[in-house]
Design an enzyme around this catalytic site. Structure first.
Site, short mmCIF file in Angstrom:
data_model
loop_
_atom_site.label_atom_id
_atom_site.label_comp_id
_atom_site.label_asym_id
_atom_site.label_seq_id
_atom_site.Cartn_x
_atom_site.Cartn_y
_atom_site.Cartn_z
N ARG A 26 6.99 4.41 3.75
CA ARG A 26 7.10 4.55 5.21
C ARG A 26 5.74 4.42 5.88
O ARG A 26 5.62 3.84 6.94
CB ARG A 26 7.76 5.88 5.56
CG ARG A 26 9.23 5.95 5.15
CD ARG A 26 9.79 7.33 5.34
NE ARG A 26 9.06 8.26 4.50
CZ ARG A 26 8.99 9.57 4.70
NH1 ARG A 26 9.61 10.12 5.72
NH2 ARG A 26 8.31 10.34 3.88
N ASN A 85 13.54 7.65 5.41
CA ASN A 85 14.21 7.65 4.12
C ASN A 85 15.69 7.91 4.34
O ASN A 85 16.08 8.71 5.20
CB ASN A 85 13.65 8.76 3.21
CG ASN A 85 12.28 8.43 2.67
OD1 ASN A 85 11.90 7.27 2.58
ND2 ASN A 85 11.54 9.45 2.31
#
Length: 121
Positions: free
Chosen positions: A46, A64
């Protein structure tokens, strides 16, 4: 020099210039959702996506998913979105991307300018 020749001279100076200069006129923004599969959680994926988005001047988010994938919402021009997809397919050093699924998404003004990391879904 009469008025007519002055106009021709003025026009000739601008010949070849476009009223819309592509360098400064961006194409319409689009919104895409990417689902990245593989070893993409616990490897800084990320944060990698956020850095890439900032380099490309893309808005959106990364988060996620409970099934082990990473979801990326990206807002930008078609060229920016294609560059983002290539970056997602590559991933950061310790990731192993097995697939990137892309789909159109609804525009969300909240994510148009900045790219953030959202809470897990």
């Amino acid at each position: 020099m009469d008025l007519r020749s002055n106009r021709r001279l003025s026009f000739s100076r601008t010949r070849g210039l476009s009223a819309t200069i592509p360098k400064f006129v961006s194409k319409e923004k689009q919104t895409r959702r990417f689902f990245v599969s593989g070893i993409v959680q616990g490897v800084g994926f990320r944060f990698f996506v956020q850095r890439e988005a900032e380099k490309l001047h893309i808005g959106g988010f990364a988060r996620n998913l409970f099934d082990g994938r990473v979801e990326v919402l990206a807002v930008g021009s078609p060229a920016q979105l294609e560059a983002m997809k290539r970056a997602l397919e590559r991933g950061p050093r310790f990731s192993s991307v097995s697939g990137v699924r892309e789909e159109e998404a609804q525009a969300d003004a909240h994510y148009e300018k900045d790219f953030v990391i959202e809470q897990d879904a």
